[in-house]
Design a protein around this motif. Structure first.
Motif, PDB file in Angstrom:
ATOM      1  N   SER A  36      23.872  33.039  12.173  1.00  0.00           N
ATOM      2  CA  SER A  36      25.010  32.685  13.013  1.00  0.00           C
ATOM      3  C   SER A  36      24.611  31.653  14.056  1.00  0.00           C
ATOM      4  O   SER A  36      23.636  31.849  14.784  1.00  0.00           O
ATOM      5  CB  SER A  36      25.561  33.923  13.722  1.00  0.00           C
ATOM      6  OG  SER A  36      26.537  33.536  14.681  1.00  0.00           O
ATOM      7  N   PRO A  37      25.359  30.551  14.168  1.00  0.00           N
ATOM      8  CA  PRO A  37      25.068  29.564  15.213  1.00  0.00           C
ATOM      9  C   PRO A  37      25.381  30.098  16.605  1.00  0.00           C
ATOM     10  O   PRO A  37      24.980  29.503  17.603  1.00  0.00           O
ATOM     11  CB  PRO A  37      25.995  28.400  14.855  1.00  0.00           C
ATOM     12  CG  PRO A  37      27.124  29.029  14.114  1.00  0.00           C
ATOM     13  CD  PRO A  37      26.504  30.153  13.329  1.00  0.00           C
ATOM     14  N   ALA A  48      20.033  27.392  13.840  1.00  0.00           N
ATOM     15  CA  ALA A  48      21.394  27.464  13.315  1.00  0.00           C
ATOM     16  C   ALA A  48      22.380  26.812  14.285  1.00  0.00           C
ATOM     17  O   ALA A  48      23.323  26.126  13.875  1.00  0.00           O
ATOM     18  CB  ALA A  48      21.781  28.917  13.050  1.00  0.00           C
ATOM     19  N   TYR A  49      22.153  27.017  15.576  1.00  0.00           N
ATOM     20  CA  TYR A  49      23.044  26.417  16.581  1.00  0.00           C
ATOM     21  C   TYR A  49      22.954  24.897  16.537  1.00  0.00           C
ATOM     22  O   TYR A  49      23.984  24.203  16.575  1.00  0.00           O
ATOM     23  CB  TYR A  49      22.686  26.918  17.979  1.00  0.00           C
ATOM     24  CG  TYR A  49      23.386  26.144  19.075  1.00  0.00           C
ATOM     25  CD1 TYR A  49      24.770  26.250  19.238  1.00  0.00           C
ATOM     26  CD2 TYR A  49      22.679  25.280  19.919  1.00  0.00           C
ATOM     27  CE1 TYR A  49      25.428  25.524  20.223  1.00  0.00           C
ATOM     28  CE2 TYR A  49      23.332  24.555  20.905  1.00  0.00           C
ATOM     29  CZ  TYR A  49      24.701  24.681  21.055  1.00  0.00           C
ATOM     30  OH  TYR A  49      25.358  23.953  22.022  1.00  0.00           O
ATOM     31  N   ALA A  71      22.140  22.948  14.080  1.00  0.00           N
ATOM     32  CA  ALA A  71      22.776  22.437  12.863  1.00  0.00           C
ATOM     33  C   ALA A  71      24.297  22.453  13.015  1.00  0.00           C
ATOM     34  O   ALA A  71      24.994  21.484  12.660  1.00  0.00           O
ATOM     35  CB  ALA A  71      22.349  23.279  11.665  1.00  0.00           C
ATOM     36  N   TRP A  72      24.827  23.560  13.534  1.00  0.00           N
ATOM     37  CA  TRP A  72      26.279  23.674  13.750  1.00  0.00           C
ATOM     38  C   TRP A  72      26.743  22.648  14.777  1.00  0.00           C
ATOM     39  O   TRP A  72      27.784  22.010  14.612  1.00  0.00           O
ATOM     40  CB  TRP A  72      26.599  25.093  14.229  1.00  0.00           C
ATOM     41  CG  TRP A  72      28.008  25.287  14.687  1.00  0.00           C
ATOM     42  CD1 TRP A  72      29.097  25.562  13.912  1.00  0.00           C
ATOM     43  CD2 TRP A  72      28.492  25.208  16.051  1.00  0.00           C
ATOM     44  NE1 TRP A  72      30.227  25.670  14.702  1.00  0.00           N
ATOM     45  CE2 TRP A  72      29.878  25.450  16.006  1.00  0.00           C
ATOM     46  CE3 TRP A  72      27.873  24.964  17.274  1.00  0.00           C
ATOM     47  CZ2 TRP A  72      30.668  25.466  17.164  1.00  0.00           C
ATOM     48  CZ3 TRP A  72      28.654  24.962  18.426  1.00  0.00           C
ATOM     49  CH2 TRP A  72      30.025  25.213  18.351  1.00  0.00           C
ATOM     50  N   ARG A  73      25.980  22.466  15.837  1.00  0.00           N
ATOM     51  CA  ARG A  73      26.329  21.531  16.907  1.00  0.00           C
ATOM     52  C   ARG A  73      26.445  20.108  16.377  1.00  0.00           C
ATOM     53  O   ARG A  73      27.374  19.364  16.737  1.00  0.00           O
ATOM     54  CB  ARG A  73      25.273  21.612  18.010  1.00  0.00           C
ATOM     55  CG  ARG A  73      25.526  20.714  19.214  1.00  0.00           C
ATOM     56  CD  ARG A  73      24.360  20.806  20.190  1.00  0.00           C
ATOM     57  NE  ARG A  73      24.604  20.033  21.400  1.00  0.00           N
ATOM     58  CZ  ARG A  73      24.442  18.725  21.498  1.00  0.00           C
ATOM     59  NH1 ARG A  73      24.017  18.020  20.442  1.00  0.00           N
ATOM     60  NH2 ARG A  73      24.696  18.104  22.644  1.00  0.00           N
ATOM     61  N   VAL A  96      27.151  19.112  13.345  1.00  0.00           N
ATOM     62  CA  VAL A  96      28.367  18.987  12.523  1.00  0.00           C
ATOM     63  C   VAL A  96      29.598  18.957  13.417  1.00  0.00           C
ATOM     64  O   VAL A  96      30.538  18.189  13.184  1.00  0.00           O
ATOM     65  CB  VAL A  96      28.444  20.148  11.512  1.00  0.00           C
ATOM     66  CG1 VAL A  96      29.788  20.137  10.787  1.00  0.00           C
ATOM     67  CG2 VAL A  96      27.304  20.064  10.509  1.00  0.00           C
ATOM     68  N   LYS A  97      29.599  19.789  14.451  1.00  0.00           N
ATOM     69  CA  LYS A  97      30.754  19.880  15.348  1.00  0.00           C
ATOM     70  C   LYS A  97      31.036  18.559  16.037  1.00  0.00           C
ATOM     71  O   LYS A  97      32.202  18.144  16.180  1.00  0.00           O
ATOM     72  CB  LYS A  97      30.497  20.976  16.395  1.00  0.00           C
ATOM     73  CG  LYS A  97      31.692  21.262  17.303  1.00  0.00           C
ATOM     74  CD  LYS A  97      32.806  21.950  16.527  1.00  0.00           C
ATOM     75  CE  LYS A  97      34.012  22.190  17.383  1.00  0.00           C
ATOM     76  NZ  LYS A  97      35.111  22.825  16.638  1.00  0.00           N
ATOM     77  N   GLU A 134      35.523  26.200  20.694  1.00  0.00           N
ATOM     78  CA  GLU A 134      34.157  26.028  20.191  1.00  0.00           C
ATOM     79  C   GLU A 134      33.427  24.932  20.952  1.00  0.00           C
ATOM     80  O   GLU A 134      32.222  25.026  21.185  1.00  0.00           O
ATOM     81  CB  GLU A 134      34.185  25.718  18.686  1.00  0.00           C
ATOM     82  CG  GLU A 134      34.611  26.897  17.835  1.00  0.00           C
ATOM     83  CD  GLU A 134      34.524  26.593  16.346  1.00  0.00           C
ATOM     84  OE1 GLU A 134      34.687  27.530  15.553  1.00  0.00           O
ATOM     85  OE2 GLU A 134      34.314  25.417  15.969  1.00  0.00           O
ATOM     86  N   ARG A 164      33.368  33.891  12.844  1.00  0.00           N
ATOM     87  CA  ARG A 164      33.789  32.758  13.664  1.00  0.00           C
ATOM     88  C   ARG A 164      33.824  33.137  15.136  1.00  0.00           C
ATOM     89  O   ARG A 164      33.922  34.301  15.502  1.00  0.00           O
ATOM     90  CB  ARG A 164      35.182  32.287  13.211  1.00  0.00           C
ATOM     91  CG  ARG A 164      35.232  31.745  11.788  1.00  0.00           C
ATOM     92  CD  ARG A 164      34.546  30.408  11.665  1.00  0.00           C
ATOM     93  NE  ARG A 164      35.165  29.395  12.504  1.00  0.00           N
ATOM     94  CZ  ARG A 164      36.235  28.676  12.151  1.00  0.00           C
ATOM     95  NH1 ARG A 164      36.800  28.870  10.958  1.00  0.00           N
ATOM     96  NH2 ARG A 164      36.734  27.759  12.964  1.00  0.00           N
TER      97      ARG A 164
END
Length: 306
Positions: free
Chosen positions: A14-15, A23-24, A26-28, A30-31, A166, A218
């Motif tokens: 989980s990011p 994980a954070y 990677a998510w950041r 993309v965001k 987010e 989410r």
């Protein structure tokens, strides 16, 4: 001293786990990639609200994926049945029948001079501060999606500001992960019971601002900028986190979208932060600003409708 806490989730990695920086990050990335810069980038024209086309659906999903929201424009203002059927094409069917909603679970927001509804700000022409819908709901009644549809615009005012929750999480975590830790504490925010004439209509609700939805992993945000009838956990880090959050909500550098809905337009979102400015109705014609609002326990579905 507040410690970083691991957020449990059925969806790993989980990011939103403060112990999982990889994980954070990677998510950041993309965001922030191709994040919309203007409210006009969120608009999707819909030809027939009862039959959203594959291309229209894809355009909406693209915007939802990037910012958790989209602005839609119908050929004309829809009635409540058409509105509900439009929403259902995005997997939204489980309505939250809140206190002032009509029997069908859909609220018609307009300035009401008397009765129970007029005691609540959405049913007045007063400004509404930053909030997510259903912040006073019980944990089993999370409002995951919210849809607004303008039937009649105000003569003056009535504009919305919108901010992806987010993105707020991202900005707070970048500033200091301890801010996020404080706002995920299970006793962070308490909304007192709603009591009318000595009768408790809704029990007090205590919970976090940020949480990870056990259903889909989410991020969920529960927040109100109200200063009355609310209790915050009394510690230095929570106070600092709230101060930082307030600064973000009032900064010209935060990517906030501003939009004044015209008749036929609407907002479809995964319960992002939003506000509304004060408005005036047309005294000469008696026409009132009227907006349909639907709150859902569902999150917007990415599946293409059959």
């Amino acid at each position: 001293m507040l410690q970083l806490q691991s957020q449990s989730s059925l969806h790993h990695p989980s990011p939103f786990d403060l112990h999982n920086d990889q994980a954070y990050r990677a998510w950041r990335a993309v965001k922030l990639q191709n994040y919309p810069r203007d409210a006009r980038d969120l608009v999707v024209e819909i030809r027939d609200p009862l039959h959203v086309s594959i291309s229209e659906h894809a355009a909406i999903m693209q915007r939802i994926a990037r910012s958790n929201m989209t602005l839609f424009a119908l050929p004309q203002a829809a009635d409540k049945n058409t509105f509900a059927r439009f929403c259902a094409q995005f997997g939204l069917t489980r309505l939250d029948k809140n206190l002032c909603a009509d029997d069908d679970g859909i609220s018609e927001l307009r300035a009401i001079p008397e009765g129970l509804s007029q005691e609540y700000i959405p049913y007045s022409n007063k400004p509404i501060n930053w909030h997510t819908d259903g912040y006073y709901n019980a944990p089993g009644q999370l409002i995951r999606a919210m849809v607004l549809h303008c039937v009649q615009t105000a003569a003056r005012g009535g504009a919305n500001a919108l901010l992806d929750h987010e993105l707020v999480y991202l900005l707070l975590r970048d500033a200091d992960p301890l801010f996020v830790a404080a706002l995920t504490h299970p006793h962070c925010m308490t909304i007192p019971a709603n009591v009318e004439n000595g009768v408790e209509i809704r029990a007090a609700q205590t919970g976090p601002v940020f949480s990870v939805d056990a259903v889909d992993g989410r991020l969920h945000m529960r927040y109100t900028a109200r200063t009355r009838s609310i209790t915050w956990r009394d510690d230095a880090t929570t106070r600092a986190a709230l101060q930082q959050l307030d600064a973000l909500l009032n900064s010209e550098h935060t990517p906030i979208f501003h939009h004044r809905m015209q008749a036929g337009q609407g907002i479809l979102c995964n319960n992002v932060l939003h506000t509304r400015t004060a408005f005036d109705d047309d005294a000469s014609t008696g026409e009132q600003r009227r907006v349909l609002r639907a709150r859902y326990y569902d999150r917007i579905s990415t599946s293409v409708p059959a």
